[in-house]
Design a protein around this motif. Structure first.
Motif, PDB file in Angstrom:
ATOM      1  N   THR A   4       0.389  -1.086   0.204  1.00 36.19           N
ATOM      2  CA  THR A   4      -0.073  -0.029   0.313  1.00 36.19           C
ATOM      3  C   THR A   4       1.042   1.686  -0.118  1.00 36.19           C
ATOM      4  N   SER A   5       2.311   1.302   0.644  1.00 36.96           N
ATOM      5  CA  SER A   5       2.442   2.566   0.620  1.00 36.96           C
ATOM      6  C   SER A   5       3.283   3.188  -0.372  1.00 36.96           C
TER       7      SER A   5
ATOM      8  N   SER B 119       7.051   3.963   4.429  1.00 38.53           N
ATOM      9  CA  SER B 119       6.793   2.909   5.029  1.00 38.53           C
ATOM     10  C   SER B 119       5.779   3.232   6.629  1.00 38.53           C
ATOM     11  N   GLN B 120       4.692   2.314   6.656  1.00 38.06           N
ATOM     12  CA  GLN B 120       3.431   2.099   7.915  1.00 38.06           C
ATOM     13  C   GLN B 120       4.761   1.990   8.751  1.00 38.06           C
ATOM     14  N   SER B 121       4.636   0.668   9.044  1.00 38.77           N
ATOM     15  CA  SER B 121       5.492   0.478  10.274  1.00 38.77           C
ATOM     16  C   SER B 121       6.720   0.784  10.399  1.00 38.77           C
TER      17      SER B 121
ATOM     18  N   THR C  60       9.755  -2.475   7.480  1.00 34.78           N
ATOM     19  CA  THR C  60       9.473  -3.114   6.481  1.00 34.78           C
ATOM     20  C   THR C  60      11.514  -3.785   6.042  1.00 34.78           C
TER      21      THR C  60
ATOM     22  N   SER D 197      -3.891  -1.800   4.835  1.00 38.24           N
ATOM     23  CA  SER D 197      -3.721  -0.392   5.420  1.00 38.24           C
ATOM     24  C   SER D 197      -4.818   0.429   5.105  1.00 38.24           C
TER      25      SER D 197
ATOM     26  N   LYS E 192      -6.466  -4.362  -1.944  1.00 45.63           N
ATOM     27  CA  LYS E 192      -7.308  -4.222  -0.599  1.00 45.63           C
ATOM     28  C   LYS E 192      -8.395  -5.443  -0.732  1.00 45.63           C
TER      29      LYS E 192
ATOM     30  N   GLU F  85      -6.424  -9.358  -0.232  1.00 44.46           N
ATOM     31  CA  GLU F  85      -5.768  -9.452   0.635  1.00 44.46           C
ATOM     32  C   GLU F  85      -6.920  -9.873   1.927  1.00 44.46           C
TER      33      GLU F  85
END
Ligand code: M6R
Length: 366
Positions: free
Chosen positions: A60-61, A105-107, A110, A158, A243, A246
């Motif tokens: 998603t990023s 990156s959300q997290s 990665t 996400s 989306k 997944e």
């Protein structure tokens, strides 16, 4: 802790108006006609002297990066390349000291994105991070950055991270455009005012939830789905398809609408639902003619349209409206119904929405 919602994903979808607002709060100063971003201010020369911007990310990023490519090139005239971090790091890429690399990156954990950052740093590039998790590995490894203020994202799919990434990247593009003089005061002001109206418009888009649920019921047993969009909404089509894949395990593909006739159109028949993003601003007539082509092949069409649209309404089997907004900001709205669609379909199919099989929230191994 799900705040009355059945799943974290739904809660996080509904948190988007606030998350977007939290992300631009203190940065977007519409009255003064400026944007404050310390990470850019302190490194302005690196950005202004950049020969190009390379964006690296995954999933998603990476889709947020694609949206950013449109907006950065449009507003700043700096060439942009968007790369999957995994491909970038292993293909002996050309990187120079005049490159700026933006890692999204959300997290912030990665593995491939982190490795791409290290590689770019070794080659002398300036590396900027767009992360959600404060103090994460990527946030620490980059030279500077801007956080998204989405708050914790628990659902593996996400949602609010994506829209807040787009928000930060839009602010960055506007800030650089202002510094470079590639945007004038009036244009900037218009952008800032429209940006401030986004949270309300996202809320409005969420009001169509019941309709999206009804539509989901019609398509929940499909085995394939095609998502089409053009321009700024091409990456949204990719994100919509991801989306659905997944969390509902339905095979879905996103395509630029114009690519349809280069292959995917062969797949289209009455068994293939096609989701088309057809907002009024952005290649509207061309998308309408794509819709006509799909219709003549008997596929069922779900269209995301601008409020009050009459043309597409007469062609599509279902329309879901989003408020009118300037083209560059449409992804922040058109994403919403696609998130809801995949959510409801996954719930109806009995899937584990928040923790889909085989997936982890952060992919710390390559
Ligand atoms: O934490 P990151 O943004 O670096 O994660 C990247 C991808 O793993 C992530 O976006 C993944 O594709 C999501 N499950 C998509 O919903």
């Amino acid at each position: 802790e799900k705040g009355g919602y059945d799943h974290f994903m739904l809660k996080e979808i509904y948190e988007q108006p606030k998350a977007i607002q939290d992300t631009y709060r203190g940065r977007l100063l519409a009255d003064e006609g400026l944007i404050k971003m310390a990470g850019i201010d302190q490194n302005l020369e690196r950005f202004l002297n950049a020969d190009r911007i390379i964006i690296v990310a995954c999933g998603t990023s990476w889709h947020a990066g694609l949206v950013a490519e449109y907006i950065f090139e449009d507003l700043t005239r700096i060439p942009v390349e968007v790369e999957y971090a995994s491909e970038f790091r292993y293909r002996n890429p050309v990187i120079t000291e005049k490159d700026v690399l933006i890692a999204i990156s959300q997290s912030g954990e990665t593995a491939d994105t982190l490795a791409a950052i290290k590689l770019a740093k070794e080659k002398g590039a300036f590396v900027f991070g767009v992360c959600n998790v404060v103090g994460s590995s990527i946030a620490r490894e980059t030279h500077a950055g801007a956080y998204t203020h989405a708050g914790p994202e628990i659902g593996v799919a996400s949602t609010k991270a994506f829209t807040t990434q787009i928000t930060v990247l839009t602010l960055m593009a506007l800030k650089l455009a202002q510094e470079k003089g590639t945007i004038n005061k009036t244009q900037l002001h218009e952008f800032l005012v429209e940006m401030e109206a986004i949270p309300k418009k996202v809320e409005k888009s969420l009001e169509y939830n019941a309709l999206v649920e009804q539509i989901s019921d019609v398509y929940k047993d499909s085995s394939n789905c095609l998502y089409l969009g053009r321009g700024y909404n091409f990456p949204v089509a990719l994100e919509g398809a991801l989306k659905l894949k997944e969390i509902s395990y339905i095979h879905a593909e996103g395509y630029p609408a114009a690519e349809m006739k280069h292959g995917p159109i062969a797949l289209i028949d009455e068994q293939m639902p096609v989701i088309v993003i057809a907002t009024r601003k952005g290649h509207y007539e061309k998308v309408v003619s794509n819709i006509q082509e799909i219709k003549s092949r008997k596929a069922r069409i779900i269209a995301i349209v601008t409020e009050g649209d009459e043309v597409v309404k007469n062609l599509a089997d279902h329309v879901i409206e989003v408020p009118e907004v300037m083209e560059a900001l449409t992804p922040l709205l058109t994403t919403i119904p696609l998130q809801l669609l995949s959510y409801h379909i996954a719930v109806m199919r009995g899937c584990n929405v928040d923790q889909p099989r085989n997936l982890a929230k952060s992919v710390t191994v390559e």
